[in-house]
Each structure stands twice: as C-alpha cells, then as structure tokens.
Design a protein around this motif. Structure first.
Motif, PDB file in Angstrom:
ATOM      1  N   ILE A   1      32.603  46.878  48.647  1.00 61.91           N
ATOM      2  CA  ILE A   1      32.651  45.601  47.928  1.00 61.91           C
ATOM      3  C   ILE A   1      33.010  44.491  48.914  1.00 61.91           C
ATOM      4  N   LYS A   2      32.196  43.407  48.910  1.00 66.63           N
ATOM      5  CA  LYS A   2      32.458  42.319  49.866  1.00 66.63           C
ATOM      6  C   LYS A   2      32.505  40.980  49.141  1.00 66.63           C
ATOM      7  N   PRO A   3      33.687  40.351  49.026  1.00 70.59           N
ATOM      8  CA  PRO A   3      33.739  38.998  48.454  1.00 70.59           C
ATOM      9  C   PRO A   3      32.979  38.028  49.366  1.00 70.59           C
TER      10      PRO A   3
ATOM     11  N   PRO B   1      48.861  34.715  41.203  1.00 74.40           N
ATOM     12  CA  PRO B   1      48.453  34.380  39.818  1.00 74.40           C
ATOM     13  C   PRO B   1      47.043  34.860  39.477  1.00 74.40           C
ATOM     14  N   GLU B   2      46.071  34.568  40.373  1.00 69.92           N
ATOM     15  CA  GLU B   2      44.677  34.948  40.073  1.00 69.92           C
ATOM     16  C   GLU B   2      44.514  36.470  40.067  1.00 69.92           C
ATOM     17  N   SER B   3      45.308  37.125  40.926  1.00 70.86           N
ATOM     18  CA  SER B   3      45.230  38.579  40.964  1.00 70.86           C
ATOM     19  C   SER B   3      45.749  39.155  39.653  1.00 70.86           C
ATOM     20  N   TYR B   4      46.926  38.709  39.258  1.00 70.79           N
ATOM     21  CA  TYR B   4      47.533  39.251  38.033  1.00 70.79           C
ATOM     22  C   TYR B   4      46.713  38.898  36.796  1.00 70.79           C
ATOM     23  N   LEU B   5      46.137  37.678  36.807  1.00 70.94           N
ATOM     24  CA  LEU B   5      45.354  37.248  35.626  1.00 70.94           C
ATOM     25  C   LEU B   5      43.918  37.793  35.647  1.00 70.94           C
ATOM     26  N   GLN B   6      43.610  38.568  36.665  1.00 74.78           N
ATOM     27  CA  GLN B   6      42.295  39.233  36.784  1.00 74.78           C
ATOM     28  C   GLN B   6      41.148  38.227  36.789  1.00 74.78           C
ATOM     29  N   ILE B   7      41.333  37.162  37.583  1.00 78.29           N
ATOM     30  CA  ILE B   7      40.285  36.140  37.707  1.00 78.29           C
ATOM     31  C   ILE B   7      39.383  36.534  38.876  1.00 78.29           C
ATOM     32  N   PRO B   8      38.068  36.718  38.607  1.00 78.21           N
ATOM     33  CA  PRO B   8      37.204  37.258  39.664  1.00 78.21           C
ATOM     34  C   PRO B   8      36.778  36.218  40.691  1.00 78.21           C
ATOM     35  N   VAL B   9      36.326  36.709  41.855  1.00 75.30           N
ATOM     36  CA  VAL B   9      35.678  35.851  42.859  1.00 75.30           C
ATOM     37  C   VAL B   9      34.223  36.311  42.974  1.00 75.30           C
TER      38      VAL B   9
ATOM     39  N   LYS C   1      33.664  43.033  36.811  1.00 75.69           N
ATOM     40  CA  LYS C   1      33.187  41.922  35.975  1.00 75.69           C
ATOM     41  C   LYS C   1      31.810  41.414  36.427  1.00 75.69           C
ATOM     42  N   SER C   2      31.260  41.977  37.502  1.00 71.21           N
ATOM     43  CA  SER C   2      29.993  41.464  38.047  1.00 71.21           C
ATOM     44  C   SER C   2      28.810  41.826  37.142  1.00 71.21           C
ATOM     45  N   ASP C   3      27.701  41.092  37.349  1.00 71.46           N
ATOM     46  CA  ASP C   3      26.485  41.369  36.563  1.00 71.46           C
ATOM     47  C   ASP C   3      25.908  42.738  36.898  1.00 71.46           C
ATOM     48  N   PHE C   4      26.140  43.186  38.136  1.00 73.92           N
ATOM     49  CA  PHE C   4      25.486  44.437  38.549  1.00 73.92           C
ATOM     50  C   PHE C   4      26.318  45.684  38.272  1.00 73.92           C
TER      51      PHE C   4
ATOM     52  N   GLU D   1      34.745  49.498  28.153  1.00 69.84           N
ATOM     53  CA  GLU D   1      33.702  48.482  27.895  1.00 69.84           C
ATOM     54  C   GLU D   1      32.380  48.881  28.532  1.00 69.84           C
ATOM     55  N   LEU D   2      32.450  49.499  29.701  1.00 69.00           N
ATOM     56  CA  LEU D   2      31.227  49.861  30.433  1.00 69.00           C
ATOM     57  C   LEU D   2      30.731  51.264  30.069  1.00 69.00           C
ATOM     58  N   ASN D   3      31.400  51.865  29.109  1.00 70.77           N
ATOM     59  CA  ASN D   3      30.997  53.203  28.665  1.00 70.77           C
ATOM     60  C   ASN D   3      31.027  54.222  29.816  1.00 70.77           C
ATOM     61  N   ILE D   4      32.092  54.112  30.619  1.00 67.68           N
ATOM     62  CA  ILE D   4      32.264  55.021  31.757  1.00 67.68           C
ATOM     63  C   ILE D   4      33.166  56.163  31.314  1.00 67.68           C
ATOM     64  N   LYS D   5      32.860  57.376  31.779  1.00 63.02           N
ATOM     65  CA  LYS D   5      33.705  58.509  31.406  1.00 63.02           C
ATOM     66  C   LYS D   5      34.618  58.833  32.591  1.00 63.02           C
ATOM     67  N   LEU D   6      35.909  58.528  32.432  1.00 67.49           N
ATOM     68  CA  LEU D   6      36.869  58.839  33.498  1.00 67.49           C
ATOM     69  C   LEU D   6      37.125  60.347  33.496  1.00 67.49           C
ATOM     70  N   VAL D   7      36.772  61.014  34.614  1.00 70.50           N
ATOM     71  CA  VAL D   7      36.902  62.474  34.630  1.00 70.50           C
ATOM     72  C   VAL D   7      37.952  62.967  35.626  1.00 70.50           C
ATOM     73  N   GLY D   8      38.485  62.057  36.462  1.00 68.42           N
ATOM     74  CA  GLY D   8      39.494  62.506  37.418  1.00 68.42           C
ATOM     75  C   GLY D   8      40.243  61.327  38.012  1.00 68.42           C
ATOM     76  N   ASN D   9      41.416  61.608  38.533  1.00 74.01           N
ATOM     77  CA  ASN D   9      42.199  60.550  39.183  1.00 74.01           C
ATOM     78  C   ASN D   9      42.993  61.126  40.344  1.00 74.01           C
ATOM     79  N   ILE D  10      42.865  60.460  41.501  1.00 77.15           N
ATOM     80  CA  ILE D  10      43.632  60.846  42.687  1.00 77.15           C
ATOM     81  C   ILE D  10      44.368  59.594  43.144  1.00 77.15           C
ATOM     82  N   ALA D  11      45.688  59.667  43.196  1.00 74.18           N
ATOM     83  CA  ALA D  11      46.476  58.473  43.521  1.00 74.18           C
ATOM     84  C   ALA D  11      47.310  58.737  44.769  1.00 74.18           C
ATOM     85  N   LEU D  12      46.850  58.236  45.908  1.00 74.11           N
ATOM     86  CA  LEU D  12      47.612  58.449  47.147  1.00 74.11           C
ATOM     87  C   LEU D  12      48.541  57.259  47.385  1.00 74.11           C
ATOM     88  N   VAL D  13      49.782  57.586  47.710  1.00 77.17           N
ATOM     89  CA  VAL D  13      50.811  56.542  47.847  1.00 77.17           C
ATOM     90  C   VAL D  13      51.653  56.791  49.094  1.00 77.17           C
ATOM     91  N   ASP D  14      52.487  55.805  49.407  1.00 76.16           N
ATOM     92  CA  ASP D  14      53.510  55.978  50.432  1.00 76.16           C
ATOM     93  C   ASP D  14      54.641  56.783  49.788  1.00 76.16           C
TER      94      ASP D  14
END
Ligand SMILES: Cc1cc2nc3c(=O)[nH]c(=O)nc-3n(C[C@H](O)[C@H](O)[C@H](O)COP(=O)(O)O)c2cc1C
Length: 301
Positions: free
Chosen positions: A41-43, A61-69, A106-109, A142-155
């Motif tokens: 992904i490239k802004p 603010p824009e990050s928390y309010l989920q305002i796209p670029v 939030k993009s068209d594609f 909203e996008l009708n995506i089926k979440l089938v797994g989650n991997i969360a790597l952290v410090d």
C-alpha cells in the motif's frame, strides 16, 4: 490449478514487510500449487520515517478518526487476478489500524480485491492491537470478508521498555536502542521464524477449509494476550475519542490541543498506567474468569 494468494501490507520501517515475506515463504517455495502476489500500500503523499516529533503527534486525530488519504492505484496485474486467500498485514497507529491500512479498506478498489475472500490478519505492533482488530472486523463485515486467522506479533518486553525503545526507533530511525535498552519492535527471532506460521496455514489453504486453523496458530505462539493491556486500550480509546474530536473541531487551536494530548499521553503511560497495573494485579482473584474469557475471545477470530 495453482491457488492465488494476495499479500497486502504497508510498512515504514520494513518490519511488517519482513514478517509477511517470511510468513509466505512456504507458499512461494511451493510454486506449483501457489502463486503469491504482494501488494504494498502506497499513500500518494507518504508519512515520514523517521518521524519528526511534532508530525508524529499531529497524526493522531486523523489516525484515530479513521480519515483516509489518497493511495496510488495497485497495478493492473494485481487488480486483475482472482484470489483464493488474502494475507492482510497491518500495523497500529494510536490504537487504530494505521491510516494507510484504513485508506486501503475505504478505497474504491478494496472490494474488487477483497470481497467474499477468506482473509488472515498479520500484525506487527508494539503490543496494543486488540481493539484495532475489532475495528477491522467492522470493515471486514461490510466487505463480506471471512476472517479465518489472526497472527499478532508484538514486542514482548514489558510495556514501559517497549514505549521507550519504540519512540526512539520511530523518531531516530534506529531499531537498536542506546544501552541498556533492548532492540525495539518485534524480535529478530520472531520475525525470522514467521515462516512457521506459513507452514501451518499451507495445508488449510490447500484444502480451502480453515476450520481449526486458529487454534493451531495460537498453540504455536501466534497470539499472546495480556489482559492488563486490554484494560489500558479500553481506557485509552475512551480518552482518545474525546481528544480526537476536540482537536478536529478546533482547527485554529490544533497546535495547542495536540500539545495537551501529548502531555496527557505521557502522563497516562508513566503515571496513570502503573497505578492501574497495581490495582489490576490486586483484583486478579475477583476477575479471574472474566480475564480468562477475555484471553479466549482475543485469541480467537
Ligand atoms: C504514529 C504511530 C503510532 C503508533 N501507535 C501504536 C499503538 O497505538 N499501539 C501499538 O501497539 N503500536 C503502535 N505503533 C507501532 C506500529 O504499530 C508498528 O509496530 C511500527 O510503527 C513499525 O511499523 P512498520 O510496519 O511500518 O514498519 C505506532 C507507530 C506509529 C508510527
């Protein structure tokens, strides 16, 4: 016929790219059965790295309010394939999926690439991703995506050490911290061994049946839950909601309010959260089952 895997991610430091590339190694080593496509992904106007301190807090603010670029369009080659599985890499900015990730969703594609597909989330964060995962689920639905797994790597270092080392990393660009602090971010060992998760996913992807996969991922260290951090995230979200709205509604006083937010954030991390931690530990016997259930919920999908 070979199955198509789409790997989507954004990265500033290269950490998430390394994670998703290592994770998908078993797939691109198996080219007869899988074709892997990477979409970074490239802004149009990217965020700076290293971050000047004022830009860093001003992004809140824009990050928390989920305002796209605006984003660069993915290539035709990426857009014109039909995918069997999505590996969705993300990082968290201010307790929310980062602006580039939200902009993608939030993009068209996004519907063309993601709708109706099974998807595995892979995050590389400091340690607070749990409520961001919940925020993503709204888009997935909203996008009708089926979440089938989650991997969360952290410090995996304690919360305070990881704050010091990540702020140093993000503001100097240097992942190695001054002594006596450890290296920032997800450990090299975990980044390098991320391919083990790919090995786990592979047979499920082959059969296109992901039932039971998350339990195997968790057993192999894909998701560690510290209930104290869920508490901090919940309180943080409440206060961030107030701050983001105040800053957004007062553009003329933005600099002042962002300064207040920065002061509050430091106070919350260094003064309030140690007190909450003590209270949290003291109440462990009372909330034993509630916290066990929380672990189970956030380790699931
Ligand atoms: C502006 C900003 C805010 C961040 N906020 C959080 C956060 O709330 N929780 C968290 O666990 N990590 C947070 N991080 C760390 C990122 O999730 C990520 O681990 C780090 O930036 C490396 O990301 P990369 O994939 O772009 O290389 C933040 C990073 C940035 C740049």
């Amino acid at each position: 016929m070979a199955k198509n895997i789409l790997v989507t991610y954004y990265t500033q430091t290269g950490q998430l790219e390394e994670i998703v590339k290592n994770l998908t190694k078993p797939f691109w080593e198996n080219q007869e059965e899988f074709k892997v496509t990477y979409y970074q992904i490239k802004p149009k106007k990217d965020f700076p790295f290293p971050w000047p301190s004022d830009v860093f807090y001003n992004t809140f603010p824009e990050s928390y309010l989920q305002i796209p670029v605006e984003l660069e369009m993915p290539s035709e080659e990426i857009l014109n394939k039909d995918y069997d599985l999505i590996i969705f890499g993300y990082q968290v900015w201010f307790l929310t999926p980062s602006i580039p990730i939200i902009s993608f969703l939030k993009s068209d594609f996004a519907p063309k690439l993601l709708s109706g597909k099974p998807l595995i989330t892979v995050s590389g964060t400091r340690n607070m991703w749990m409520l961001s995962q919940e925020k993503l689920k709204v888009y997935f639905k909203e996008l009708n995506i089926k979440l089938v797994g989650n991997i969360a790597l952290v410090d995996r270092h304690d919360n305070y050490t990881s704050v010091i080392t990540i702020l140093n990393w993000l503001q100097t660009g240097n992942k190695v911290s001054p002594k006596p602090f450890p290296k920032a971010g997800v450990s090299d060992e975990e980044i390098n061994s991320a391919s083990k998760f790919g090995e786990i996913i592979l047979p499920f992807a082959k059969s296109e049946n992901y039932e039971g996969m998350q339990a195997v991922l968790v057993k192999n260290g894909a998701v560690e839950i510290r209930p104290f951090l869920i508490k901090v995230e919940k309180v943080g979200n409440r206060l961030f909601t107030v701050f983001s709205k105040v800053i957004h509604k007062n553009p003329n006083k933005r600099k002042f309010w962002v300064g207040v937010y920065k002061f509050y954030l430091m106070l919350a991390i260094w003064v309030i959260s140690p007190i909450v931690l003590i209270l949290f530990n003291l109440t462990t016997p009372i909330f034993w089952w509630k916290r066990k259930n929380q672990i189970k919920y956030y380790q699931g999908i």
